[in-house]
Write an enzyme that holds these catalytic residues in place. Structure first.
Site, PDB file in Angstrom:
ATOM      1  N   GLU A 130      12.432   3.388   1.267  1.00  0.00           N
ATOM      2  CA  GLU A 130      11.720   3.313   2.548  1.00  0.00           C
ATOM      3  C   GLU A 130      10.804   2.102   2.531  1.00  0.00           C
ATOM      4  O   GLU A 130      10.027   1.919   1.588  1.00  0.00           O
ATOM      5  CB  GLU A 130      10.909   4.585   2.786  1.00  0.00           C
ATOM      6  CG  GLU A 130      10.052   4.551   4.049  1.00  0.00           C
ATOM      7  CD  GLU A 130       9.272   5.849   4.256  1.00  0.00           C
ATOM      8  OE1 GLU A 130       9.788   6.911   3.853  1.00  0.00           O
ATOM      9  OE2 GLU A 130       8.150   5.786   4.801  1.00  0.00           O
ATOM     10  N   GLU A 144       2.217   0.969   9.300  1.00  0.00           N
ATOM     11  CA  GLU A 144       1.747   2.299   9.676  1.00  0.00           C
ATOM     12  C   GLU A 144       0.261   2.183   9.993  1.00  0.00           C
ATOM     13  O   GLU A 144      -0.453   1.383   9.383  1.00  0.00           O
ATOM     14  CB  GLU A 144       1.943   3.318   8.552  1.00  0.00           C
ATOM     15  CG  GLU A 144       3.371   3.715   8.289  1.00  0.00           C
ATOM     16  CD  GLU A 144       3.461   4.780   7.216  1.00  0.00           C
ATOM     17  OE1 GLU A 144       3.654   5.962   7.560  1.00  0.00           O
ATOM     18  OE2 GLU A 144       3.337   4.410   6.025  1.00  0.00           O
TER      19      GLU A 144
END
Length: 397
Positions: free
Chosen positions: A276, A281
């Protein structure tokens, strides 16, 4: 003084009683006749439309019933949002229902809902039970969302690179050859998230060259929030190069936007073995801080991660556009914001052999989560809707 005849006294008293039964502006011949006007809520159209307010009598009157009406502005402004209207309603003896028509002007801007009202007064031969109705203009589903374009931007060319793929979101619809919408109504793949992901235009649309993802506080599929998660899996997948994503972020406690990637082989090896790449974020209660993170591991029990965060000197990431990038090569990934590197990751950060998954093809994921293990739940300070605006995504190889 000469005394009045008895008959005249009786007539005088009777007239006084009749006159005393009337209120100013209301002559109630049949006190059992009651009138009410109903509220109305309608979605705004791009062209003018008519909102029809219903006025009802509880029963037919024995004589003609009349009343005056007029519109009153609220957050919806007269002439700008609706055409002012006034007049008289007349109910004949056999009629129990009438409508008042108000023209609402066309508009497609996605914004807060607006209200105006219709007021009844000066009723004749009836009693007004509900004399004011609210007209609610629903704007939140409009597909035009003007965005201030200020902020950082990156070029369309780089020395040594060729543009392999880009989505500038200039079409009227999201490209189905590039994007698929995911729905997970089971707490966000184990993150204890609170939203229901949808592909409805209420949650995702394009406007003026921007992709808009919108998280809403609304009951849907037994969830209290809705949002969107869109992916390029099996459509647009990449290995190595430079990736730029220009975006403006949502904010608020419990709001969790992400621009990230997963390994193409996730269906075969599962997460985190597929790898990932979190390009971006943000936790909505920290609107000036972003995170970049790599995740890997043979299984969830051996999950490992390596990341860093970047704090703006001034302002927050919702105020203007920033560009979130990775420079991705064999055995290394650099994460940048506005061309400033804040994470330098390589296979040297992954101990052991055969566990580094980042030399394979990956696909994109854009989403706004609501709640979850990391940001926690929204609270009284969180306002909705919250929107992530993406100007472009570009892949150079």
């Amino acid at each position: 003084m000469k005394a009045l005849p008895l008959l005249l006294i009786k007539i005088y008293i009777g007239c006084s009683i009749i006159t005393g039964c009337s209120k100013k502006g209301t002559n109630v011949a049949d006190p059992g006749v009651i009138a009410s006007i109903e509220d109305i809520t309608e979605e705004r159209k791009t062209s003018s439309s008519v909102y029809r307010f219903t006025v009802s009598l509880n029963k037919p009157a024995s004589t003609t019933v009349t009343m005056k009406y007029t519109t009153e502005p609220g957050t919806a402004l007269a002439t700008t949002d609706f055409i002012p209207a006034s007049g008289t309603l007349t109910f004949n003896s056999s009629e129990q229902q009438k409508t008042i028509e108000v023209t609402v002007t066309g508009d497609s801007i996605r914004k807060a809902d607006q209200v105006f009202s219709v007021q009844l007064d000066n009723a004749q031969n009836c009693t007004l039970q509900k004399n004011k109705a609210t007209g609610t203009i629903v704007n939140k589903n409009g597909l035009y969302f003007p965005v201030n374009n200020t902020g950082y931007s990156t070029p369309l060319t780089y020395p040594g690179y060729t543009l392999a793929w880009a989505d500038e979101f200039t079409n009227k619809v999201i490209d189905p050859a590039s994007w698929t919408f995911e729905s997970d109504n089971n707490n966000g793949w184990g993150n204890n998230e609170l939203q229901s992901y949808t592909d409805r235009p209420q949650n995702v649309f394009v406007s003026q060259g921007n992709l808009i993802l919108e998280a809403r506080a609304e009951l849907y599929n037994s969830f209290n929030y809705t949002s969107t998660r869109m992916i390029t899996k099996n459509k647009k997948m990449f290995k190595f190069g430079r990736i730029d994503i220009r975006a403006k972020l949502p904010v608020g406690k419990g709001v969790w936007p992400a621009l990230w990637m997963l390994g193409k082989n996730i269906d075969q090896v599962n997460w985190p073995a597929c790898g990932e790449i979190d390009i971006l974020e943000m936790l909505g209660h920290e609107p000036s801080r972003i995170y970049g993170t790599m995740h890997w591991g043979a299984n969830t029990a051996s999950h490992a991660s390596f990341g860093a965060n970047y704090l703006l000197n001034t302002g927050s990431f919702d105020q203007q556009f920033h560009v979130y990038s990775i420079i991705w090569a064999s055995n290394s990934i650099k994460v940048l914001v506005d061309d400033i590197m804040f994470l330098n990751f390589s296979n040297a950060n992954v101990p052991g052999t055969g566990t580094y998954p980042f030399n394979n093809e990956f696909f994109f994921i854009f989403n706004i989560a609501v709640g979850g293990n990391w940001p926690g739940s929204p609270d009284a300070t969180t306002t909705f809707p919250q929107r992530m605006v993406v100007d472009y995504v570009r892949v150079f190889q």
